[in-house]
Write a protein that holds these residues in place. Sequence first.
Motif, short mmCIF file in Angstrom:
data_model
loop_
_atom_site.label_atom_id
_atom_site.label_comp_id
_atom_site.label_asym_id
_atom_site.label_seq_id
_atom_site.Cartn_x
_atom_site.Cartn_y
_atom_site.Cartn_z
N ASP A 179 17.57 -14.68 40.91
CA ASP A 179 18.85 -14.27 41.50
C ASP A 179 19.04 -14.84 42.90
OD1 ASP A 179 19.16 -12.88 39.21
OD2 ASP A 179 19.32 -10.89 40.12
N ASP A 218 29.03 -9.15 39.06
CA ASP A 218 28.18 -9.58 37.94
C ASP A 218 27.95 -11.09 37.93
OD1 ASP A 218 28.00 -6.99 36.96
OD2 ASP A 218 29.83 -7.19 35.75
N LEU A 219 28.59 -11.81 38.83
CA LEU A 219 28.57 -13.26 38.79
C LEU A 219 27.15 -13.82 38.95
CD1 LEU A 219 30.23 -15.87 38.59
CD2 LEU A 219 30.54 -15.78 41.07
N SER A 221 20.75 -15.18 34.67
CA SER A 221 20.18 -14.84 33.37
C SER A 221 20.46 -15.91 32.32
CB SER A 221 20.75 -13.50 32.90
OG SER A 221 22.16 -13.56 32.75
N LYS A 222 21.60 -16.58 32.44
CA LYS A 222 21.96 -17.56 31.41
C LYS A 222 21.21 -18.87 31.56
CE LYS A 222 25.11 -15.27 29.04
NZ LYS A 222 25.13 -14.01 29.78
N ILE A 241 31.03 -19.85 33.07
CA ILE A 241 30.97 -18.57 33.80
C ILE A 241 31.98 -18.57 34.94
CG2 ILE A 241 29.52 -17.10 35.27
CD1 ILE A 241 27.14 -17.97 33.55
N VAL A 259 34.70 -12.01 34.04
CA VAL A 259 33.43 -11.71 34.68
C VAL A 259 33.73 -11.14 36.06
CG1 VAL A 259 31.29 -12.66 35.62
CG2 VAL A 259 32.14 -13.49 33.42
N TYR A 303 24.25 -12.34 38.50
CA TYR A 303 23.40 -11.98 37.36
C TYR A 303 23.71 -12.85 36.15
CZ TYR A 303 21.79 -9.44 33.27
OH TYR A 303 21.21 -9.12 32.07
N GLU A 304 24.98 -13.07 35.88
CA GLU A 304 25.37 -13.86 34.71
C GLU A 304 24.79 -15.28 34.78
OE1 GLU A 304 27.12 -13.32 31.87
OE2 GLU A 304 27.06 -11.18 32.32
N ILE A 305 24.92 -15.92 35.95
CA ILE A 305 24.41 -17.29 36.09
C ILE A 305 22.89 -17.29 36.01
CG2 ILE A 305 24.22 -19.25 37.65
CD1 ILE A 305 26.98 -18.51 38.74
N TYR A 333 35.09 -16.08 35.38
CA TYR A 333 35.29 -15.36 36.63
C TYR A 333 36.72 -15.55 37.13
CZ TYR A 333 35.01 -14.57 41.69
OH TYR A 333 35.25 -14.16 42.98
#
Length: 532
Positions: A153, A140-141, A147-148, A127, A136, A143-145, A131
């Motif tokens: 958050d 959104d950074l 959720s993955k 990720i 990315v 959220y991406e980390i 980025y």
Amino acid sequence: MRFDPERLKQSAWQEGKEYLDSAGINDRYPRRSMPSGRVHPVFETVHRLREAYLRLGFEEVMNPVIVEERDIYRQFGKEALVVLDRCFYLAGLPHPNIGISDEKIAEMRDILEKDLTEDDVEIVRRIFHAYKKGEVEGDDLVYEIASKINVPDYRVVSMLDTVFPEFKELKPEPTRETLRSHMTSGWFITLRSLIEKHPLPINLFSVDRCFRREQREDATRLKTYFSASCVMLDEEVTIDDGKMISEALLRQFGFSDFRFRLDEKRSKYYIPDTQIEVFAHHPELLGSSTKYADGWVEIATFGIYSPIALANYDIPYTVMNLGLGVERLAMILYGATDLRELTFPQFYADIKLSDFDIARMIRVRSVPLSREGEKLVDAIVGVCIDKGNEESPCEYPAWEGNFFGKTKTVKVVVVEPEENTRLCGPAFMNEIIVHDGNIYGIPRIDRWKKIFDEGVSTGIRFIDAFAAQAAAQIEQATLAGEEECEVRIRIVKTHGDINIEIDPVAMNFLTGRKKKIDLRGPVFTTVRSWVL
């Protein structure tokens, strides 16, 4: 005639009400009262300018807001550096190359409160790499980390702040892109693209925002402003075309006579001796306190673009450009003297409240919730008006019934048990009225006739406000299962004593100007209730 925002406001309110009625919205939400809206003078002037250009047959376009530095050089030549000094350059934060060491992995585990696996670490690493490449987005950074790797958050935010200082150490890096400082920068770019796509003549307009790096903002200049600009492109366009469009445009705003004078500034993108200042006469300016008391004001500028600048964009035709500052026009239409107050009244304008405005901000604080409670208010007021001057001791029935159709039957009386007085005190019929920014509670007698004639009445009498409070308390007491309730008012010293609230905005206005709030007087009224 000067633009009347109140007339438009009422018209807009009526149209909105008709729409809500036709859609059945008012029927579905009867408790929601939609107030009439209020236009902003600058945006209303923008709207009127757009309509004016459309009536003249111009086509509306959106010019680029972000302009490359090289375009300024194409248009201004050697003067470009002077122009660029007034431009805002854009900058952006770089995407850092972020490494993840064993030490950082341990810190990540502590902050995320998760036993990160090798797969989790690899996901975060990928990720970060995405980025860095711009795949990315920054917003959104987190959220991406989260959720993955399945963590909250807020812990990811804490991790980025604590473990990876690279983010906090980022500094903006400048680009060669500028914010449009004048509409001309966009016109060259737009016209170049339309030469082989649009038949002649090309008549375009745009009313949009520009940005200028002023050293300071004051009553006559801001760092961002609206420009109402148009261009006419054809095989032959002359100064007379500029004069014609200037007059046709400005007559729609009440200007009557016009004078045209060579502009001494002589911008390089205009042919020499074709840059013209437009002076117009507006009858509303006559005798004003501004520097335009003679009725004349410089309101617009037009000129013929230089063939050299046009050639840099492969434009083989003649182009006339006219522009005016929207805020300048709005100041004339609204009689304003300070650009900051006109544009940002929430920051600069002094609050102005009429007696009518203040009266609307005075209201009864506590009221009953049920329809029966509303009837009780009317009943108490009726008894006090009819019997208020009866000698005491005395007692008069006011109402008998139940609330919401659920409670036991309640009887309510207005009573004065003490001897040698009256059912209600002398001030019970005092009425709340606003006059010259002051709030008074006074009776309708000859002594106060001038205030009643010149002021604005709220329609609230002391007894009205007290009756609402009494009904509300009796209603609440009955619903709570209490068998008896007594509500009494004695000498009123402040508006809170009589169940009146004044909006904080009005309070700030009154206290800042040392105005009076004189709501005083002996009301001496008692209401009792008991369950039958």
